[in-house]
Design a protein around this motif. Structure first.
Motif, PDB file in Angstrom:
ATOM      1  N   LEU A 114      47.473  11.489 -27.562  1.00  0.00           N
ATOM      2  CA  LEU A 114      46.972  12.649 -26.807  1.00  0.00           C
ATOM      3  C   LEU A 114      45.536  12.413 -26.328  1.00  0.00           C
ATOM      4  N   THR A 115      44.729  11.740 -27.158  1.00  0.00           N
ATOM      5  CA  THR A 115      43.355  11.435 -26.747  1.00  0.00           C
ATOM      6  C   THR A 115      43.362  10.524 -25.519  1.00  0.00           C
ATOM      7  N   GLY A 116      44.283   9.557 -25.526  1.00  0.00           N
ATOM      8  CA  GLY A 116      44.399   8.677 -24.355  1.00  0.00           C
ATOM      9  C   GLY A 116      44.766   9.465 -23.111  1.00  0.00           C
ATOM     10  N   LEU A 117      45.722  10.394 -23.255  1.00  0.00           N
ATOM     11  CA  LEU A 117      46.138  11.210 -22.107  1.00  0.00           C
ATOM     12  C   LEU A 117      44.979  12.059 -21.595  1.00  0.00           C
ATOM     13  N   ARG A 118      44.289  12.748 -22.512  1.00  0.00           N
ATOM     14  CA  ARG A 118      43.250  13.683 -22.043  1.00  0.00           C
ATOM     15  C   ARG A 118      42.032  12.950 -21.470  1.00  0.00           C
ATOM     16  N   THR A 119      41.687  11.800 -22.069  1.00  0.00           N
ATOM     17  CA  THR A 119      40.499  11.103 -21.585  1.00  0.00           C
ATOM     18  C   THR A 119      40.771  10.528 -20.198  1.00  0.00           C
ATOM     19  N   ALA A 120      41.953   9.942 -20.028  1.00  0.00           N
ATOM     20  CA  ALA A 120      42.315   9.393 -18.715  1.00  0.00           C
ATOM     21  C   ALA A 120      42.463  10.508 -17.685  1.00  0.00           C
ATOM     22  N   ALA A 121      43.012  11.654 -18.117  1.00  0.00           N
ATOM     23  CA  ALA A 121      43.168  12.776 -17.183  1.00  0.00           C
ATOM     24  C   ALA A 121      41.804  13.256 -16.700  1.00  0.00           C
ATOM     25  N   VAL A 122      40.856  13.431 -17.624  1.00  0.00           N
ATOM     26  CA  VAL A 122      39.521  13.916 -17.224  1.00  0.00           C
ATOM     27  C   VAL A 122      38.873  12.931 -16.252  1.00  0.00           C
ATOM     28  N   GLU A 146      42.674   2.784 -23.912  1.00  0.00           N
ATOM     29  CA  GLU A 146      42.125   3.741 -22.945  1.00  0.00           C
ATOM     30  C   GLU A 146      42.169   3.164 -21.532  1.00  0.00           C
ATOM     31  N   GLY A 147      41.890   1.874 -21.407  1.00  0.00           N
ATOM     32  CA  GLY A 147      41.947   1.245 -20.086  1.00  0.00           C
ATOM     33  C   GLY A 147      43.332   1.382 -19.480  1.00  0.00           C
ATOM     34  N   SER A 148      44.365   1.147 -20.292  1.00  0.00           N
ATOM     35  CA  SER A 148      45.728   1.214 -19.737  1.00  0.00           C
ATOM     36  C   SER A 148      46.084   2.651 -19.360  1.00  0.00           C
ATOM     37  N   MET A 149      45.646   3.633 -20.150  1.00  0.00           N
ATOM     38  CA  MET A 149      45.882   5.042 -19.786  1.00  0.00           C
ATOM     39  C   MET A 149      45.130   5.387 -18.498  1.00  0.00           C
ATOM     40  N   HIS A 150      43.902   4.915 -18.381  1.00  0.00           N
ATOM     41  CA  HIS A 150      43.116   5.197 -17.172  1.00  0.00           C
ATOM     42  C   HIS A 150      43.784   4.625 -15.930  1.00  0.00           C
ATOM     43  N   THR A 207      34.828   2.201 -16.711  1.00  0.00           N
ATOM     44  CA  THR A 207      34.557   1.374 -17.890  1.00  0.00           C
ATOM     45  C   THR A 207      35.159   2.035 -19.133  1.00  0.00           C
ATOM     46  N   CYS A 208      35.991   1.251 -19.829  1.00  0.00           N
ATOM     47  CA  CYS A 208      36.655   1.721 -21.067  1.00  0.00           C
ATOM     48  C   CYS A 208      36.444   0.666 -22.142  1.00  0.00           C
ATOM     49  N   ALA A 307      29.820   9.703 -13.478  1.00  0.00           N
ATOM     50  CA  ALA A 307      30.290  10.738 -14.417  1.00  0.00           C
ATOM     51  C   ALA A 307      30.517  10.101 -15.779  1.00  0.00           C
ATOM     52  N   LEU A 308      29.969  10.725 -16.815  1.00  0.00           N
ATOM     53  CA  LEU A 308      30.122  10.190 -18.170  1.00  0.00           C
ATOM     54  C   LEU A 308      30.641  11.289 -19.100  1.00  0.00           C
ATOM     55  N   PRO A 309      31.965  11.482 -19.153  1.00  0.00           N
ATOM     56  CA  PRO A 309      32.519  12.489 -20.066  1.00  0.00           C
ATOM     57  C   PRO A 309      32.476  11.985 -21.512  1.00  0.00           C
ATOM     58  N   ILE A 310      31.870  12.781 -22.385  1.00  0.00           N
ATOM     59  CA  ILE A 310      31.756  12.378 -23.801  1.00  0.00           C
ATOM     60  C   ILE A 310      33.064  12.675 -24.532  1.00  0.00           C
ATOM     61  N   GLY A 311      33.841  13.653 -24.020  1.00  0.00           N
ATOM     62  CA  GLY A 311      35.134  13.977 -24.642  1.00  0.00           C
ATOM     63  C   GLY A 311      35.114  15.367 -25.246  1.00  0.00           C
ATOM     64  N   MET A 312      35.889  16.290 -24.644  1.00  0.00           N
ATOM     65  CA  MET A 312      35.801  17.687 -25.074  1.00  0.00           C
ATOM     66  C   MET A 312      37.034  18.118 -25.875  1.00  0.00           C
ATOM     67  N   ALA A 313      36.753  18.792 -26.997  1.00  0.00           N
ATOM     68  CA  ALA A 313      37.821  19.295 -27.870  1.00  0.00           C
ATOM     69  C   ALA A 313      38.698  20.328 -27.163  1.00  0.00           C
ATOM     70  N   ILE A 314      38.152  21.053 -26.173  1.00  0.00           N
ATOM     71  CA  ILE A 314      38.984  22.059 -25.482  1.00  0.00           C
ATOM     72  C   ILE A 314      40.096  21.382 -24.671  1.00  0.00           C
ATOM     73  N   CYS A 315      39.843  20.172 -24.189  1.00  0.00           N
ATOM     74  CA  CYS A 315      40.908  19.456 -23.457  1.00  0.00           C
ATOM     75  C   CYS A 315      41.967  18.960 -24.444  1.00  0.00           C
ATOM     76  N   ASP A 316      41.527  18.524 -25.630  1.00  0.00           N
ATOM     77  CA  ASP A 316      42.495  18.109 -26.660  1.00  0.00           C
ATOM     78  C   ASP A 316      43.387  19.271 -27.061  1.00  0.00           C
ATOM     79  N   ILE A 317      42.801  20.445 -27.258  1.00  0.00           N
ATOM     80  CA  ILE A 317      43.611  21.565 -27.753  1.00  0.00           C
ATOM     81  C   ILE A 317      44.573  22.050 -26.668  1.00  0.00           C
ATOM     82  N   ALA A 318      44.164  21.929 -25.406  1.00  0.00           N
ATOM     83  CA  ALA A 318      45.075  22.300 -24.312  1.00  0.00           C
ATOM     84  C   ALA A 318      46.302  21.389 -24.328  1.00  0.00           C
ATOM     85  N   LEU A 319      46.096  20.101 -24.587  1.00  0.00           N
ATOM     86  CA  LEU A 319      47.243  19.179 -24.630  1.00  0.00           C
ATOM     87  C   LEU A 319      48.046  19.339 -25.922  1.00  0.00           C
TER      88      LEU A 319
END
Ligand SMILES: NC(=O)c1ccc[n+]([C@@H]2O[C@H](COP(=O)([O-])OP(=O)(O)OC[C@H]3O[C@@H](n4cnc5c(N)ncnc54)[C@H](O)[C@@H]3O)[C@@H](O)[C@H]2O)c1
Length: 339
Positions: A114-122, A146-150, A207-208, A307-319
């Protein structure tokens, strides 16, 4: 008293749900709109740092509540970059999904996929809004999970791409990525022997990596390029980061917190290891503001944007909410009696 059954989803169960990039993107976009609207609760990640095998090791606690979606829970996620030497994933952990009416845990699931999905989605969500129109060239540095998900999400969201350049310090990771991507991308896929041949003059630079090397040099980051990185600013030289016309983050408090802790961090050989080389640049916007339409991502074809997303818990909980309800419908996973 009623019994409480908790749904358990392994990584294979989560993969089996077959969550498509378009669905994942739509759910994450809604979470980003909630971020812009302020209808959420989230705190900068707290954690512990067992640094025996790598100074950057972490295990983070990431609670989140999305009011409009009606989802809450906690991710407990580890990142141990040397795990590949033990044939283990870098990022591992658990996502707990709670009921917003009673607080009871409804599900415990693997969080790594799920982290791979949300990070690549963002990354893909902000890339689609920030690249120049007709962007053709993607440079991808870091061909791990992460690179492959991106790659999957960027190819899905930016259909104008014609050339993908891959770079990894592990040639086998690059070659495996090339094999995988050929089924979903019809253009050229080039394996690069050095950072310059990958990054120079690309329209989109992703960059991943694990953030151990400042890869992006200012002279390779052309006017009109867009860069998105998931290792804070660690893949950028200070000059490349600070020449950007616009600097975008996912969450201001999170970025400021990581800037603060990065100032005290050292590499394995005792050198400063800031989260943002040269200090954190002034923030132009959050990704949520851009998705909500309150600020435009790009104003001209000449702008350099990072853009440098650090990774948000709200995106994890949505997924996690999506995964839980999809699993119930498809009868995936098993339960255990908690109470
Ligand atoms: N910002 C976020 O939201 C977020 C989310 C998840 C993971 N991450 C971070 O992303 C990073 C990658 O995670 P992963 O699961 O893909 O790990 P991974 O170990 O599967 O992949 C990392 C890849 O980067 C390559 N690499 C390392 N240094 C490199 C360099 N200097 N040049 C080129 N390639 C290099 C490695 O060889 C490896 O293939 C981790 O540091 C993780 O903490 C960030």
């Amino acid at each position: 008293m009623k019994s409480i059954e908790v749904l358990l989803l392994s990584r294979n169960d989560v993969v089996e749900l077959g969550l498509a990039p378009s669905k994942v993107v739509s759910v994450v976009e809604d979470a980003l709109r909630e971020h812009a609207a302020g209808t959420y609760e989230m705190h900068p990640k707290i954690g512990v740092h067992p640094t025996g095998t790598d100074p950057a090791n972490f295990i983070h606690a990431m609670p989140a509540y999305l009011r409009r979606l009606g989802a809450c829970g906690l991710k407990w996620v580890a990142g141990f970059a040397q795990n590949y030497q033990r044939d283990l994933p870098n990022v591992t952990g658990l996502q707990v999904y709670n009921d917003t009416a009673t607080g009871i845990p409804l599900a415990v699931m693997d969080c790594s996929y799920l982290t791979g999905l949300r990070t690549a989605a963002v990354s893909a969500i902000i890339a689609r809004r920030s690249v120049v129109s007709g962007a053709r060239t993607l440079a991808l540095v870091g061909c791990g999970f992460e690179g492959s998900m991106h790659l999957r999400f960027l190819v899905d969201q930016i259909p104008t791409l014609k050339q993908i350049r891959l770079r990894d310090i592990r040639p086998t990771a690059m070659a495996a990525m090339k094999d995988r991507v050929s089924s979903e991308f019809q253009g050229d896929v080039i394996l690069c022997e050095d950072n310059e041949s990958c990054v120079k003059d690309a329209d989109l630079i992703t960059t991943c990596t694990n953030g151990d090397e400042q890869i992006i040099r200012p002279e390779w980051f052309k006017q009109g390029a867009f860069g998105v990185g998931i290792e804070g600013g660690c893949a950028y030289t200070a000059e490349a980061l600070h020449q950007a016309d616009k600097f975008i983050v996912d969450d201001v408090a999170l970025a400021e917190y990581f800037d603060k802790i990065g100032r005290a961090r050292l590499t394995a050989d005792g050198q400063p290891d800031p989260e943002f080389p040269g200090g954190m640049p002034p923030i132009y916007a959050t990704i949520g503001e851009i998705v909500a339409g309150t600020k435009p991502a790009r104003d001209s074809d000449q702008e350099r944007i990072v853009a440098l997303p650090i990774g948000m818990a709200i995106c994890d909980i949505a997924l996690a909410h999506l995964a839980y309800h999809t699993a119930l419908t498809r009868k995936v996973g098993q339960t255990f009696r908690l109470v």
